[in-house]
Scaffold this motif. Structure first.
Motif, mmCIF file in Angstrom:
data_model
loop_
_atom_site.group_PDB
_atom_site.id
_atom_site.type_symbol
_atom_site.label_atom_id
_atom_site.label_comp_id
_atom_site.label_asym_id
_atom_site.label_seq_id
_atom_site.Cartn_x
_atom_site.Cartn_y
_atom_site.Cartn_z
ATOM 1 N N LYS A 21 51.150 -21.587 -17.449
ATOM 2 C CA LYS A 21 50.214 -21.879 -16.365
ATOM 3 C C LYS A 21 48.937 -21.061 -16.516
ATOM 4 C CE LYS A 21 49.854 -22.054 -11.300
ATOM 5 N NZ LYS A 21 48.504 -21.456 -11.287
ATOM 6 N N GLU A 22 49.088 -19.787 -16.879
ATOM 7 C CA GLU A 22 47.910 -18.921 -17.048
ATOM 8 C C GLU A 22 47.014 -19.430 -18.177
ATOM 9 O OE1 GLU A 22 49.491 -14.528 -15.593
ATOM 10 O OE2 GLU A 22 49.994 -15.231 -17.613
ATOM 11 N N VAL A 23 47.614 -19.861 -19.274
ATOM 12 C CA VAL A 23 46.828 -20.363 -20.403
ATOM 13 C C VAL A 23 46.123 -21.663 -20.030
ATOM 14 C CG1 VAL A 23 46.936 -21.201 -22.781
ATOM 15 C CG2 VAL A 23 48.308 -19.229 -22.086
ATOM 16 N N ALA A 24 46.832 -22.580 -19.369
ATOM 17 C CA ALA A 24 46.230 -23.850 -18.975
ATOM 18 C C ALA A 24 45.101 -23.625 -17.980
ATOM 19 C CB ALA A 24 47.293 -24.776 -18.384
ATOM 20 N N ASP A 25 45.324 -22.744 -16.995
ATOM 21 C CA ASP A 25 44.280 -22.467 -15.993
ATOM 22 C C ASP A 25 43.062 -21.817 -16.643
ATOM 23 O OD1 ASP A 25 45.934 -23.519 -14.102
ATOM 24 O OD2 ASP A 25 46.570 -21.587 -13.253
ATOM 25 N N LYS A 26 43.297 -20.914 -17.591
ATOM 26 C CA LYS A 26 42.182 -20.237 -18.265
ATOM 27 C C LYS A 26 41.367 -21.236 -19.088
ATOM 28 C CE LYS A 26 40.063 -16.394 -19.782
ATOM 29 N NZ LYS A 26 39.273 -16.886 -20.884
ATOM 30 N N HIS A 28 46.370 -39.521 -21.785
ATOM 31 C CA HIS A 28 46.473 -39.791 -23.218
ATOM 32 C C HIS A 28 46.721 -38.510 -24.015
ATOM 33 C CE1 HIS A 28 45.147 -43.805 -22.231
ATOM 34 N NE2 HIS A 28 43.976 -43.368 -21.815
ATOM 35 N N LYS A 29 47.640 -37.684 -23.541
ATOM 36 C CA LYS A 29 47.973 -36.468 -24.266
ATOM 37 C C LYS A 29 48.825 -36.805 -25.484
ATOM 38 C CE LYS A 29 48.476 -34.146 -19.792
ATOM 39 N NZ LYS A 29 49.448 -33.459 -18.892
ATOM 40 N N PRO A 30 48.596 -36.152 -26.620
ATOM 41 C CA PRO A 30 49.472 -36.366 -27.778
ATOM 42 C C PRO A 30 50.845 -35.765 -27.520
ATOM 43 C CG PRO A 30 47.897 -34.613 -28.225
ATOM 44 C CD PRO A 30 47.494 -35.217 -26.911
ATOM 45 N N SER A 31 51.864 -36.373 -28.090
ATOM 46 C CA SER A 31 53.219 -35.852 -27.928
ATOM 47 C C SER A 31 53.516 -34.826 -29.008
ATOM 48 C CB SER A 31 54.235 -36.993 -28.007
ATOM 49 O OG SER A 31 54.282 -37.530 -29.319
ATOM 50 N N ALA A 32 54.644 -34.126 -28.869
ATOM 51 C CA ALA A 32 55.021 -33.091 -29.828
ATOM 52 C C ALA A 32 55.474 -33.676 -31.162
ATOM 53 C CB ALA A 32 56.125 -32.220 -29.242
ATOM 54 N N VAL A 73 53.666 -27.212 -25.712
ATOM 55 C CA VAL A 73 54.037 -28.419 -24.957
ATOM 56 C C VAL A 73 53.935 -28.152 -23.457
ATOM 57 C CG1 VAL A 73 55.930 -30.009 -24.429
ATOM 58 C CG2 VAL A 73 55.515 -29.298 -26.813
ATOM 59 N N ARG A 74 54.409 -26.988 -23.006
ATOM 60 C CA ARG A 74 54.351 -26.663 -21.577
ATOM 61 C C ARG A 74 52.897 -26.515 -21.102
ATOM 62 N NH1 ARG A 74 58.674 -23.290 -23.144
ATOM 63 N NH2 ARG A 74 57.354 -21.421 -23.080
ATOM 64 N N VAL A 75 52.054 -25.910 -21.955
ATOM 65 C CA VAL A 75 50.632 -25.794 -21.596
ATOM 66 C C VAL A 75 50.006 -27.176 -21.470
ATOM 67 C CG1 VAL A 75 48.369 -25.017 -22.406
ATOM 68 C CG2 VAL A 75 50.357 -23.510 -22.635
ATOM 69 N N ARG A 76 50.297 -28.050 -22.422
ATOM 70 C CA ARG A 76 49.720 -29.395 -22.411
ATOM 71 C C ARG A 76 50.199 -30.195 -21.203
ATOM 72 N NH1 ARG A 76 50.721 -30.049 -27.190
ATOM 73 N NH2 ARG A 76 52.600 -31.326 -27.160
ATOM 74 N N ASP A 77 51.443 -30.001 -20.799
ATOM 75 C CA ASP A 77 51.973 -30.731 -19.639
ATOM 76 C C ASP A 77 51.239 -30.373 -18.348
ATOM 77 O OD1 ASP A 77 53.780 -32.051 -21.217
ATOM 78 O OD2 ASP A 77 55.461 -30.701 -20.773
ATOM 79 N N ARG A 78 50.635 -29.182 -18.294
ATOM 80 C CA ARG A 78 49.942 -28.742 -17.083
ATOM 81 C C ARG A 78 48.486 -29.200 -17.023
ATOM 82 N NH1 ARG A 78 52.350 -24.984 -13.952
ATOM 83 N NH2 ARG A 78 54.343 -24.090 -14.668
ATOM 84 N N LEU A 79 47.999 -29.801 -18.080
ATOM 85 C CA LEU A 79 46.590 -30.196 -18.123
ATOM 86 C C LEU A 79 46.353 -31.461 -17.315
ATOM 87 C CD1 LEU A 79 45.837 -29.629 -21.923
ATOM 88 C CD2 LEU A 79 45.427 -28.057 -20.022
#
Length: 362
Positions: free
Chosen positions: A217-222, A159-163, A149-155
């Motif tokens: 943050k590292e996963v989202a940036d990568k 239209h992001k799917p919810s948890a 969820v935290r990774v998705r919030d940083r994208l």
């Protein structure tokens, strides 16, 4: 008709052919298999004693593939079919790398070795997520885990799917198709979510097997970085193909000394009859000879076109012609011949065409 008799119980195909011939023995067919007479006569055996081959009949090429086998297995499955899933839109036509398309296929088919899947297969593992302690399955580590969820919030997408919604993997993949990248990504048409899923999976494995932990943050940036690198590489490849296409030289013209043969066929679906025709011209466009033929028991228009080409080659060979350029308006037939392809309906005819063609340099 009915159970096999002592006379025909060991029959093979050659027992229905005339002796030392590629023609069907009508008397034998009508005696033993009268109900299949028309279907048998539509099969065109090779005139050059083509070697026997195994063919996979559910596909036109006769070549087995895991895809066609999978389709047949699903059609004959005892269990009720799953609700329709848009495979092309959600997996195979997603604008991403082939590796990630395969990864999406594994997600959909529960083919990833997550803890819950391993436990159901009798492998002794701790079936809980190493980050939050909940039961780990595909939907959890991709969507429901607080870390995901935290990774998705940083994208930078809409239209992001919810948890809590969607509740199944097919719904998740279909909902992700609606996600739109925002301008900061620099990618208008390359979806981001396959790269996010892949990086969630790789960082999960590194935490499990190597003890390496990464921040959201590292996963989202990568994920954004990987997607952008692939997007730029595809644009460069597309530009390179355009440049090659613009600079590609025109194909060489036909040798002025060669003869040209034009073939065509007409086919009546209701009667199975076809008309075959061919005309031979020299380099000054003068007609040297032309011929035609009626052929019965033809199964398709493509078979008719192939029979016309075969007849033209035989006619040219009997006239002593050693070099010939042949033209047909059947794109499928030309593709099969030039690509050395095959078709169940055309096996014998294509074999004869190739034998006739290889007997001369033209």
């Amino acid at each position: 008709m009915g159970p096999p008799s002592s006379e025909n119980k060991d029959f093979v195909v050659k027992d229905l052919l005339l002796s030392n011939s590629s023609s069907w023995n009508l008397a034998t067919i009508r005696l033993h298999l009268p109900q299949y007479e028309k279907r048998i006569l539509k099969i065109k055996p090779s005139d050059f004693r083509m070697a026997d081959e195994l063919s996979w009949l559910p596909v036109k090429s006769g070549v087995y593939s895991t895809k066609s086998g999978y389709v047949i297995a699903k059609l004959h499955a005892v269990t009720a079919p799953a609700p329709p899933f848009r495979w092309l839109q959600c997996v195979w036509r997603v604008k991403t790398s082939p590796k990630l398309k395969t990864f999406l296929w594994k997600i959909k088919n529960r083919a990833l070795p997550v803890e819950e899947t391993l436990a159901t297969q009798g492998i002794i593992v701790d079936p809980t997520c190493k980050r939050c302690g909940a039961a780990e399955n595909e939907l959890h580590f991709l969507l429901q885990c607080p870390f995901a969820v935290r990774v998705r919030d940083r994208l930078p997408v809409t239209h992001k799917p919810s948890a809590t919604d969607p509740t199944t993997i097919p719904q998740l993949l279909q909902d992700c198709c609606r996600m739109i990248n925002l301008p900061p990504t620099g990618m208008a048409s390359t979806p981001l979510y396959p790269w996010v899923f892949w990086n969630l999976w790789t960082c999960r494995n590194q935490l499990l097997f190597e003890g390496k932990d990464y921040t959201s943050k590292e996963v989202a940036d990568k994920a954004c970085s990987d997607a952008k690198a692939w997007h730029v590489a595809q644009e460069a490849l597309t530009q390179q193909k355009r440049e090659v296409k613009l600079t590609k030289p025109c194909p060489s013209t036909i040798s002025p000394a060669s003869l040209t043969c034009f073939v065509d066929a007409a086919w009546d679906n209701s009667t199975g009859c076809s008309g075959l025709g061919w005309v031979l011209k020299d380099n000054s466009n003068t007609t040297l000879f032309q011929n035609s033929r009626i052929q019965r028991f033809v199964s398709s228009a493509l078979v008719a076109e192939a029979l016309a080409l075969k007849a033209a080659l035989q006619d040219a060979a009997s006239s002593g012609i050693k070099e010939l350029n042949c033209h047909s308006d059947s794109k499928n037939l030309i593709s099969l011949i030039n690509g050395n392809g095959n078709s169940v309906d055309l096996q014998g005819i294509l074999h004869d065409i190739r034998v006739e063609s290889s007997s001369s340099p033209g």
